[in-house]
Write an enzyme that holds these catalytic residues in place. Structure first.
Site, PDB file in Angstrom:
ATOM      1  N   GLN A   1      45.223  45.322  33.309  1.00 19.64           N
ATOM      2  CA  GLN A   1      45.757  45.883  33.148  1.00 19.64           C
ATOM      3  C   GLN A   1      45.886  47.438  33.755  1.00 19.64           C
ATOM      4  OE1 GLN A   1      49.414  47.751  33.586  1.00 19.64           O
ATOM      5  NE2 GLN A   1      49.792  45.873  33.251  1.00 19.64           N
TER       6      GLN A   1
ATOM      7  N   ARG B   1      52.550  46.974  28.147  1.00 21.87           N
ATOM      8  CA  ARG B   1      51.967  46.453  28.754  1.00 21.87           C
ATOM      9  C   ARG B   1      51.782  45.094  29.100  1.00 21.87           C
ATOM     10  NH1 ARG B   1      46.789  45.853  24.786  1.00 21.87           N
ATOM     11  NH2 ARG B   1      48.322  44.846  23.833  1.00 21.87           N
ATOM     12  N   SER B   2      51.369  44.212  30.558  1.00 18.94           N
ATOM     13  CA  SER B   2      51.531  42.840  30.368  1.00 18.94           C
ATOM     14  C   SER B   2      50.619  42.979  29.783  1.00 18.94           C
ATOM     15  CB  SER B   2      51.161  43.241  32.252  1.00 18.94           C
ATOM     16  OG  SER B   2      52.033  44.119  32.540  1.00 18.94           O
ATOM     17  N   THR B   3      51.121  41.466  29.879  1.00 23.48           N
ATOM     18  CA  THR B   3      50.289  40.167  28.647  1.00 23.48           C
ATOM     19  C   THR B   3      48.749  40.004  29.383  1.00 23.48           C
ATOM     20  OG1 THR B   3      51.149  38.504  30.358  1.00 23.48           O
ATOM     21  CG2 THR B   3      52.169  38.452  27.808  1.00 23.48           C
ATOM     22  N   ASP B   4      48.626  40.182  30.212  1.00 24.19           N
ATOM     23  CA  ASP B   4      47.409  40.464  30.698  1.00 24.19           C
ATOM     24  C   ASP B   4      46.440  41.831  31.060  1.00 24.19           C
ATOM     25  OD1 ASP B   4      44.407  39.749  31.785  1.00 24.19           O
ATOM     26  OD2 ASP B   4      44.983  39.267  33.813  1.00 24.19           O
TER      27      ASP B   4
END
Length: 548
Positions: free
Chosen positions: A36, A29-32
């Site tokens: 997402q 999962r991306s940091t944002d």
């Protein structure tokens, strides 16, 4: 023809993988997370369904990450690669290629590493098979598009921020104290309740001539709080005094727009505040300097409160002084922590000299610690291998029991319902045993290896060269590679813990402490400290602290 080709590829893949396919899934999962579209839960659900649809496939390991795909320095990804090298998985499965990597060069390197380990890479939503040349070409093309998509998104975001900035609008992010963001126009508008506090800060600094920590104390005593509801600190007061947003300006990517919003502070008051800051040198004395200016940031912790020691500067009459200061002392005051700051130049010189001396003269201690690590590894390896053998025997026993039940049913000796219930239990037991065996295989690791004397000498020469003539960034990289941490045991005593490089594939970090002292003596000790490692020696290097 197309169906025949597809069937041939499927049969070839099945032949390569066999009937019992151990699958590791990698989810990211991306940091944002707010923006997402592929949550960890959604990826898990899709991957589990895909595994169940493939004959002989079973999930043995899961490798999650919560990080950007722009780099390969992700804990979950590194564990997945370690599992591949250890032979613990046959297939590494992802939801989409861009979950694996968004950088084409990294993608090629990662695929080569999996290929070398004999592990097939698969995506649950994209039609390719890295066990074939065509599949490897396709996944590289998908990686190229993933990188293109990432770069395009970055360009669009930055372009959008630049357009907002050019029009005098707030580009996004945390709002500055004293202003709110108009949701309709995206412009900053003064928050009168907070603007009063901003004016008070400048007034106390320019008229009352209070210091930044004194101003923070006044604000806290009066019940004023920051935008996050926290207490004010001298550091935050300095940031307010240096923030040109209060003049009605906005700066982004070295471009400044004036008159973007109503100013809170008049220019004459602002200039007066800057003159006082420069005269006092206060903007340097109490503000953390750039972490990159201090090679040991991230390696030192305050022995009194446990907070990191950060780099700070103080400007004297003729020179600038560098210190490592407790985070609490730098951000707040001595009421939070009164541990004395350390002379950064002396600390850096002592630690770097100890590092070079250690690798040049203490080969015996490196051999000793690696020998101990090898013994511990072999003992643990034997235990794990014994359990693997026991599990394998139990699997064989359980599978034999399943065979007997099926034979009895075929001969009409046992009732169908009884056989069905018993087979369900035995198959569940077999699944659990296989999962345990896979966990044990995953836990097996390469044995620590002692570097050759020539290698240690080459490392020592490299260290000396970098310390003598290397750039600051090279020295910083050297410290990050070879120094695990530095423990402060007194005002003039430090214990650095050095890393011993291991060949690729060895994942246990060997850390060796060495103590710096002021007595000039050198002694060898055999006490184990902290993580497995020896306290090899004491180097005659004095480190100065400061109470200025």
């Amino acid at each position: 023809m197309a169906r025949s080709s597809t069937a041939q590829r499927a049969r070839k893949t099945a032949a390569i993988l066999g009937e019992d396919v151990r699958v590791g899934v990698y989810v990211r999962r991306s940091t944002d997370d707010e923006h997402q579209p592929y949550s960890i839960e959604a990826q898990d659900t899709r991957l589990q369904a895909y595994i169940e649809s493939q004959p002989g496939w079973r999930l043995v390991a899961r490798f999650p990450d919560d990080a950007s795909g722009a780099t390969t320095e992700r804990p979950g990804l590194q564990r997945a690669l370690s599992a591949a090298r250890a032979g613990a998985i046959d297939v590494l499965l992802v939801y989409r290629v861009d979950r694996f990597s968004r950088n084409l060069r990294d993608m090629v390197v990662l695929l080569d590493e999996l290929d070398s380990a004999g592990v097939v890479f698969r995506s649950a939503t994209e039609p390719f098979d890295t066990s074939t040349p065509m599949g490897r070409m396709l996944v590289q093309m998908l990686g190229m598009f993933a990188q293109f998509e990432r770069d395009t998104i970055i360009d669009r975001v930055i372009a959008g921020m630049e357009r907002k900035h050019a029009k005098g609008k707030w580009k996004g992010g945390k709002r500055p104290f004293g202003y709110q963001v108009d949701k309709a126009t995206h412009a900053l508008i003064a928050d009168e309740h907070e603007a009063v506090i901003v004016r008070l800060i400048f007034d106390l600094y320019t008229r009352e001539r209070l210091g930044t920590r004194g101003i923070a104390k006044v604000l806290n005593d009066r019940g004023h709080r920051t935008t996050t509801g926290g207490r004010w600190s001298g550091h935050q007061v300095i940031r307010a005094l240096n923030n040109r947003v209060y003049l009605g300006e906005l700066t982004f990517r070295e471009t400044t727009v004036t008159g973007a919003h109503p100013p809170i502070i008049e220019s004459t008051v602002w200039e007066q505040a800057q003159a006082i800051l420069d005269a006092r040198g206060e903007s340097h004395a109490h503000r953390a300097a750039s972490g990159s200016d201090y090679v040991l940031t991230g390696r030192l912790r305050c022995p009194k409160c446990g907070k990191p020691m950060i780099g700070t500067r103080a400007t004297g009459r003729n020179k600038t002084y560098r210190y490592y200061t407790c985070w609490n002392l730098a951000r707040y005051d001595a009421s939070k922590c009164d541990y004395r700051r350390l002379n950064a130049n002396a600390v850096d010189a002592a630690i770097l000299d100890a590092l070079g001396t250690f690798y040049r003269t203490r080969h015996d201690l490196i051999r000793d610690i690696i020998t101990q690590q090898q013994k511990q590894h072999r003992a643990a390896h034997a235990d794990r291998q014994a359990e693997i053998n026991a599990v394998d025997a139990e699997i064989t026993k359980t599978e034999a029991a399943i065979g007997r039940y099926l034979t009895a049913f075929e001969r009409g000796i046992m009732d169908e319902e009884l056989v069905s219930d018993r087979l369900t239990d035995l198959r569940a037991k077999t699944k659990q045993l296989r999962a345990r065996r896979d966990e044990l295989l995953l836990a097996l690791d390469d044995e620590p290896t002692a570097p050759e004397p020539e290698t240690l000498t080459a490392i020592a020469d490299h260290i000396a060269e970098i310390i003598t003539s290397g750039t600051h960034n090279q020295i910083k990289a050297l410290v990050e590679t070879l120094i695990a941490k530095v423990t402060i045991t007194g005002p003039d005593r430090l214990i650095p813990v050095f890393r011993v490089p291991q060949p690729r594939g060895n994942h246990e970090e060997l850390a060796l402490p060495a103590e710096t002292a002021s007595d000039g003596a050198v002694r060898t000790m055999t006490k184990l400290v902290g993580r497995p490692g020896l306290e090899p020696g004491t180097y005659g290097l004095k480190v100065h602290s400061s109470t200025n």
